[in-house]
Motif scaffolding. Structure first.
Motif, PDB file in Angstrom:
ATOM      1  N   LEU A  65     -91.975  88.332  34.910  1.00 12.24           N
ATOM      2  CA  LEU A  65     -92.568  86.997  34.901  1.00 12.24           C
ATOM      3  C   LEU A  65     -93.752  86.910  35.862  1.00 12.24           C
ATOM      4  N   GLU A  66     -93.665  87.617  36.977  1.00 10.70           N
ATOM      5  CA  GLU A  66     -94.793  87.641  37.906  1.00 10.70           C
ATOM      6  C   GLU A  66     -95.980  88.357  37.269  1.00 10.70           C
ATOM      7  N   MET A  67     -95.712  89.436  36.548  1.00  9.00           N
ATOM      8  CA  MET A  67     -96.785  90.102  35.811  1.00  9.00           C
ATOM      9  C   MET A  67     -97.346  89.192  34.720  1.00  9.00           C
ATOM     10  N   ALA A  68     -96.452  88.418  34.085  1.00 11.20           N
ATOM     11  CA  ALA A  68     -96.897  87.496  33.034  1.00 11.20           C
ATOM     12  C   ALA A  68     -97.864  86.463  33.588  1.00 11.20           C
ATOM     13  N   ALA A  69     -97.704  86.066  34.844  1.00 10.35           N
ATOM     14  CA  ALA A  69     -98.648  85.121  35.449  1.00 10.35           C
ATOM     15  C   ALA A  69    -100.055  85.703  35.454  1.00 10.35           C
ATOM     16  N   ALA A  82    -103.775  82.923  39.481  1.00 11.28           N
ATOM     17  CA  ALA A  82    -102.571  83.531  38.916  1.00 11.28           C
ATOM     18  C   ALA A  82    -101.657  84.056  40.023  1.00 11.28           C
ATOM     19  N   ILE A  83    -102.241  84.663  41.052  1.00 11.42           N
ATOM     20  CA  ILE A  83    -101.448  85.153  42.184  1.00 11.42           C
ATOM     21  C   ILE A  83    -100.762  83.985  42.883  1.00 11.42           C
ATOM     22  N   MET A 176     -99.104  91.674  43.971  1.00 16.63           N
ATOM     23  CA  MET A 176     -99.270  92.966  43.319  1.00 16.63           C
ATOM     24  C   MET A 176     -98.881  92.898  41.845  1.00 16.63           C
ATOM     25  N   SER A 177     -97.787  92.196  41.553  1.00 14.50           N
ATOM     26  CA  SER A 177     -97.338  92.082  40.158  1.00 14.50           C
ATOM     27  C   SER A 177     -98.351  91.317  39.321  1.00 14.50           C
ATOM     28  N   ALA A 178     -98.920  90.243  39.883  1.00  8.14           N
ATOM     29  CA  ALA A 178     -99.910  89.468  39.145  1.00  8.14           C
ATOM     30  C   ALA A 178    -101.172  90.289  38.879  1.00  8.14           C
ATOM     31  N   THR A 183    -104.150  93.335  34.203  1.00  8.67           N
ATOM     32  CA  THR A 183    -104.759  94.508  33.576  1.00  8.67           C
ATOM     33  C   THR A 183    -104.123  94.834  32.221  1.00  8.67           C
ATOM     34  N   LEU A 184    -103.034  94.137  31.875  1.00 11.76           N
ATOM     35  CA  LEU A 184    -102.341  94.408  30.617  1.00 11.76           C
ATOM     36  C   LEU A 184    -102.898  93.549  29.494  1.00 11.76           C
ATOM     37  N   ALA A 185    -102.562  93.936  28.264  1.00 14.47           N
ATOM     38  CA  ALA A 185    -103.141  93.257  27.102  1.00 14.47           C
ATOM     39  C   ALA A 185    -102.183  92.297  26.416  1.00 14.47           C
TER      40      ALA A 185
END
Length: 246
Positions: A65-69, A82-83, A176-178, A183-185
């Protein structure tokens, strides 16, 4: 009578839901809900935070979920926004667990969490003199995050030290996760583990920069050294307590 019954039945009901729910499916649903929330504009920020709170209370790993942000909200609010959103959601979810442990679930937490994990006995002995230190110590313990928040609350740790320690430990990982998520698609990349691969690549790129790596190492050593000095006396108290308990 009704209030006491509610205090007993509510945690039991949540426990049953946690045990019977497929967390992978729920994580998928929550990330999809976060994607839909992003389309709502500013109101979607609240929706994202609610998804994060549910994931935390259901003991679902919140890294995706943190990456999803980073993936979903960078385009609208920038990477810094986002962070900030990921870090805020993590702290709010932890605060919800703290408030539940201090109020509605206090008696249940004392019986099910504090009695099960001896480390909270040491916390209760030192909470009046070293609330921040004991909170940091519990953060290192192999205990589910929600149980840590509720246990610290029921042990009498004030909210201020709890929040500060939670922020210091959680915000860097949220950031870091954000960054990785930005960088993801797509969400499937996060759910399939691509985010973890990106995290390792990011760490490797930092290791390739000597100045940045040196600064990070020195900062980490200083922080750990300070924490060791602060907790040395407390650990001695904890060991003495464990010897007496044995």
């Amino acid at each position: 009578m009704l209030r006491r019954a509610a205090l007993v039945l509510a945690p039991c009901a949540i426990g049953v839901v946690v045990l019977c729910t497929d967390r992978r499916v729920l994580l998928l649903r929550l990330t999809e809900a976060a994607q839909q929330a992003e389309e709502l504009g500013p109101a979607g920020l609240v929706g994202y935070v609610l998804c994060f709170v549910v994931a935390t209370l259901m003991m679902i790993p919140t890294g995706p979920l943190e990456m999803a942000a980073g993936l979903l909200f960078t385009g609208r609010y920038g990477l810094s926004g986002a962070i900030a959103l990921a870090a805020a959601a993590k702290q709010i979810s932890g605060s919800v667990g703290y408030l539940l442990g201090r109020t509605l679930f206090r008696e249940s937490v004392q019986e099910a969490v504090i009695a099960r994990f001896p480390i909270f006995k040491a916390v209760m002995q030192a909470v009046k003199t070293e609330p921040f230190t004991v909170t940091c110590m519990v953060r290192f313990a192999p205990i589910p995050t929600t149980a840590k928040s509720m246990g610290l609350a029921a042990s009498g740790v004030p909210f201020g030290p709890f929040f500060l320690a939670s922020f210091l430990f959680g915000a860097p990982w949220s950031a870091m996760s954000a960054v990785v998520g930005s960088t993801l698609a797509s969400l499937p990349e996060i759910l399939e583990g691509r985010g973890e691969e990106k995290m390792r690549e990011l760490m490797a790129s930092w290791k390739a920069q000597p100045l940045l790596l040196t600064f990070g190492v020195l900062l980490g050593v200083a922080a750990i050294g300070l924490l060791i000095l602060k907790t040395q006396k407390l650990m001695e108290t904890y060991r003495e307590f464990m010897k007496k308990a044995a």
